[in-house]
Motif scaffolding. Sequence first.
Motif, short mmCIF file in Angstrom:
data_model
loop_
_atom_site.label_atom_id
_atom_site.label_comp_id
_atom_site.label_asym_id
_atom_site.label_seq_id
_atom_site.Cartn_x
_atom_site.Cartn_y
_atom_site.Cartn_z
N ASP A 287 0.83 -1.20 0.00
CA ASP A 287 0.00 0.00 0.00
C ASP A 287 0.87 1.25 0.00
N ARG A 288 0.97 1.90 -1.16
CA ARG A 288 1.69 3.17 -1.32
C ARG A 288 3.12 3.09 -0.78
N ILE A 289 3.84 2.09 -1.22
CA ILE A 289 5.19 1.85 -0.72
C ILE A 289 6.18 2.85 -1.33
N VAL A 290 6.94 3.49 -0.46
CA VAL A 290 8.01 4.39 -0.88
C VAL A 290 9.33 3.88 -0.30
N LYS A 291 10.33 3.78 -1.16
CA LYS A 291 11.68 3.40 -0.72
C LYS A 291 12.68 4.27 -1.46
N SER A 292 13.53 4.97 -0.71
CA SER A 292 14.49 5.89 -1.29
C SER A 292 15.91 5.45 -1.01
N PHE A 293 16.82 5.84 -1.89
CA PHE A 293 18.24 5.62 -1.70
C PHE A 293 18.98 6.92 -2.00
N GLY A 294 20.15 7.07 -1.40
CA GLY A 294 20.95 8.27 -1.62
C GLY A 294 20.70 9.32 -0.55
N GLU A 295 21.51 10.35 -0.59
CA GLU A 295 21.41 11.43 0.39
C GLU A 295 21.33 12.78 -0.32
N ARG B 139 16.74 9.63 -4.27
CA ARG B 139 15.64 9.40 -5.22
C ARG B 139 14.79 8.23 -4.76
N ASN B 140 13.55 8.27 -5.15
CA ASN B 140 12.61 7.20 -4.80
C ASN B 140 12.77 6.04 -5.79
N VAL B 141 13.26 4.93 -5.31
CA VAL B 141 13.34 3.73 -6.15
C VAL B 141 11.95 3.08 -6.23
N LEU B 142 11.19 3.17 -5.16
CA LEU B 142 9.76 2.83 -5.18
C LEU B 142 9.00 4.11 -4.85
#
Length: 252
Positions: free
Chosen positions: A8-16, A21-24
């Motif tokens: 449900d509305r998954i957000v996963k980010s990488f970087g600083e 940026r949002n990979v998901l």
Amino acid sequence: MKKMMIGDRIVKSFGEGHERRNVLDGVSMEINEGEFVAVMGPSGSGKSTLMFALSGTDSVDSGKVVFNGKNLSTMGENELSDLRRTTMGFVFQQPTMLSHLNILDNIILPAMRDNRKNVAKISEKARLLMQRVGIADLEKRDITQVSGGQLQRAGICRALINSPRMIFGDEPTGALNSQSAQEIMDILSEINAEGTAVMLVTHDAKVAARTERIMFMQDGIIVSELKLPKFEGLDMDGRVEKVTEKMREIGI
């Protein structure tokens, strides 16, 4: 049909900082009990990250993942580890086997934590699985003494040793020749036909064509889906063409 997995509305980010940026990017999706699904997309589209998020292998920044009625975001790491070990199975492009153990011992390893007194029973189950996938004579071999296809079969046995509700596969045929890849897909199809849900991440249209529903990802979101009838061993060329047509349509 009962829902096995809900994202449900998954957000996963990488970087600083400005490189973050949002990979998901707000992914929502569902997988039903006993369903056979594939996730396709170009490199960097987020498909493997989605698999890791859905299986609780990686945390998410926001949104939630519900597996078999349990909200993974509310669970501690030990509880998540137990859930993965007892209800999920994993098959990777390169099986991560322990080099100091033989094939049989690698297969039974996930079942040993809670059943150290039942080694004989677990080993017998492993031997039955090995017989089923065609590697019954390899139990004493080291992992360096078998082919890639045989090692992948051993990986499937290990994924099944705890009778999981769902199998996750990340490019499970990516390192195999076409014949071995077809044989691995035959095994996964049989497992699915017996009621185990299967989710595969793949770039291969032939692999995706064996599933019932394909989710296509671009830039961290699911941009399209394709539903196919259950595979019955017929019209494989037609199924592959439907997958490739959809890929051309959405530009991946």
